[in-house]
Design an enzyme around this catalytic site. Structure first.
Site, PDB file in Angstrom:
ATOM      1  N   HIS A  95      57.395  44.290  14.918  1.00 11.48           N
ATOM      2  CA  HIS A  95      57.746  42.927  14.516  1.00 11.48           C
ATOM      3  C   HIS A  95      57.232  41.893  15.510  1.00 11.48           C
ATOM      4  CE1 HIS A  95      60.266  44.686  11.464  1.00 11.48           C
ATOM      5  NE2 HIS A  95      60.987  45.329  12.366  1.00 11.48           N
ATOM      6  N   LYS A 139      62.126  36.313  34.770  1.00 11.34           N
ATOM      7  CA  LYS A 139      62.162  37.150  33.559  1.00 11.34           C
ATOM      8  C   LYS A 139      60.924  38.043  33.570  1.00 11.34           C
ATOM      9  CE  LYS A 139      64.913  36.281  30.266  1.00 11.34           C
ATOM     10  NZ  LYS A 139      66.361  36.409  30.505  1.00 11.34           N
ATOM     11  N   THR A 151      66.424  32.525  34.540  1.00  9.10           N
ATOM     12  CA  THR A 151      65.320  33.402  34.099  1.00  9.10           C
ATOM     13  C   THR A 151      64.989  33.110  32.640  1.00  9.10           C
ATOM     14  OG1 THR A 151      66.729  35.236  33.388  1.00  9.10           O
ATOM     15  CG2 THR A 151      66.046  35.238  35.698  1.00  9.10           C
TER      16      THR A 151
HETATM   17  O1  LIG Z   1      57.006  45.556   5.181  1.00  9.84           O
HETATM   18  C1  LIG Z   1      58.253  45.553   5.297  1.00  9.84           C
HETATM   19  N1  LIG Z   1      58.984  46.491   4.644  1.00  9.84           N
HETATM   20  C2  LIG Z   1      60.344  46.567   4.736  1.00  9.84           C
HETATM   21  O2  LIG Z   1      60.990  47.430   4.102  1.00  9.84           O
HETATM   22  C3  LIG Z   1      60.971  45.598   5.542  1.00  9.84           C
HETATM   23  N2  LIG Z   1      62.277  45.375   5.865  1.00  9.84           N
HETATM   24  C4  LIG Z   1      62.300  44.306   6.703  1.00  9.84           C
HETATM   25  O3  LIG Z   1      63.336  43.819   7.209  1.00  9.84           O
HETATM   26  N3  LIG Z   1      61.047  43.843   6.922  1.00  9.84           N
HETATM   27  C5  LIG Z   1      60.200  44.638   6.207  1.00  9.84           C
HETATM   28  N4  LIG Z   1      58.854  44.630   6.084  1.00  9.84           N
END
Ligand SMILES: O=c1[nH]c(=O)c2[nH]c(=O)[nH]c2[nH]1
Length: 307
Positions: free
Chosen positions: A259, A12, A57
């Site tokens: 994220h 991977k 993997t």
């Molecule tokens: O700070 C965030 N604002 C959002 O509008 C949002 N939407 C989401 O899914 N996560 C987040 N986080």
């Protein structure tokens, strides 16, 4: 034409692992991009499709995340040595393991004077800016009478490893997101700010000092805001600039929400106590807004921060 299998390897690639180590309220980050390539007795899978010698993997990916928890990440070298040894010594058919690692360096965001009195330190202990990333930009427009100067930056990557929550949002039948009470907040800042100066060249601002100060206020607001959403943090960043820098009337941000998902380590008998994250690169939330000095007309084009 008879053929034979030549050199081959598999594994991977680009496992993005972020490990947060908590030393009281001082946090440390290790941020790696780990690629695993294994080779050995792999003729059968290529010739006949027998997977009897193939460690998936997907397993190599899981091992990277599990090792981050079990052994920590002292250095990229130590982590890579550990992984390579594991694959070669635990799986008979695997003869060579090559681990490539990119490491992204982070430095602490220096805190504002007011906040340093409050927290008793010059650095926010959970707020970081990625080293060597940003590009400074400017756009000058002149029609023979009036000047418009819009400056800014892009690719300034920042992270808070705590003091970020996200909950209380609308839930419809497609909502699966779990409410978060202690999450990582990270973004790659693209910002443009417009100077109020339009005419007399003698009265032009000190551009160098202004940039340095705007950047500082923006970073400090990011670090010092206890965030309930990236939208709220954005507004704090913008208003901190407007309130501290009289030469700036308008700021526009484009903030991708980078994220970081907690990795489920339970299948390996490990507890993930907000330590090991998968840093996803897409899709990402994209939060954009303008913050204005009250009474001024917005002039920064909506799409300018995406350039
Ligand atoms: O700070 C965030 N604002 C959002 O509008 C949002 N939407 C989401 O899914 N996560 C987040 N986080």
């Amino acid at each position: 034409m008879p053929t034979i299998l030549g050199q081959n390897q598999y594994g991977k690639a680009e496992n993005r692992v972020v490990k947060i180590t908590r030393d009281g309220d001082t946090h440390h980050i290790k941020d790696l991009n780990v690629s695993v390539a294994l080779s050995g007795d792999m003729e059968d899978v290529h010739y006949s499709g027998s997977n009897a010698n193939v460690l998936p993997t997907d397993t190599t990916k899981n091992t990277v995340y599990a090792f981050a928890k079990e052994y920590g990440i002292e250095s990229a070298e130590q982590f890579g040595i550990h992984l390579a040894r594991h694959f070669v010594t635990s799986q008979e058919p695997i003869k060579v393991a090559r681990i490539r690692i990119e490491e992204y360096s982070w430095e602490r965001i220096e805190t504002s004077e007011a906040n340093s009195k409050f927290i008793g330190s010059d650095d926010v202990k959970h707020s970081f800016v990625r080293k060597g990333q940003e590009t400074r930009v400017t756009q000058i427009t002149y029609d023979g009478e009036k000047w418009e100067v819009i400056s800014g930056l892009k690719d300034l990557v920042v992270m808070n490893s705590t003091n970020s929550e996200f909950w209380g949002y609308v839930k419809d039948k497609y909502t699966t997101l779990q409410e978060a009470y202690d999450r990582i907040l990270a973004t790659q800042v693209s910002a443009r700010w417009r100077f109020s100066w339009t005419d007399d060249e003698q009265k032009a601002p000190n551009w160098e000092k202004s940039y340095e100060q705007v950047r500082k206020h923006m970073l400090q607001a990011f670090a010092e805001t206890y965030s309930l959403s990236l939208q709220q943090t954005l507004y704090q960043m913008g208003s901190r600039i407007i309130n501290n820098r009289s030469e700036i009337d308008e700021v526009r941000f484009s903030l991708p929400n980078k994220h970081h998902f907690l990795v489920d380590l339970e299948p390996f008998g490990l507890k993930n106590d907000n330590e090991v994250y998968f840093a996803a690169d897409r899709p990402y939330g994209l939060i954009e807004a303008t913050v204005l000095r009250d009474g001024v007309e917005p002039q920064i084009p909506v799409d300018m921060t995406n350039l």
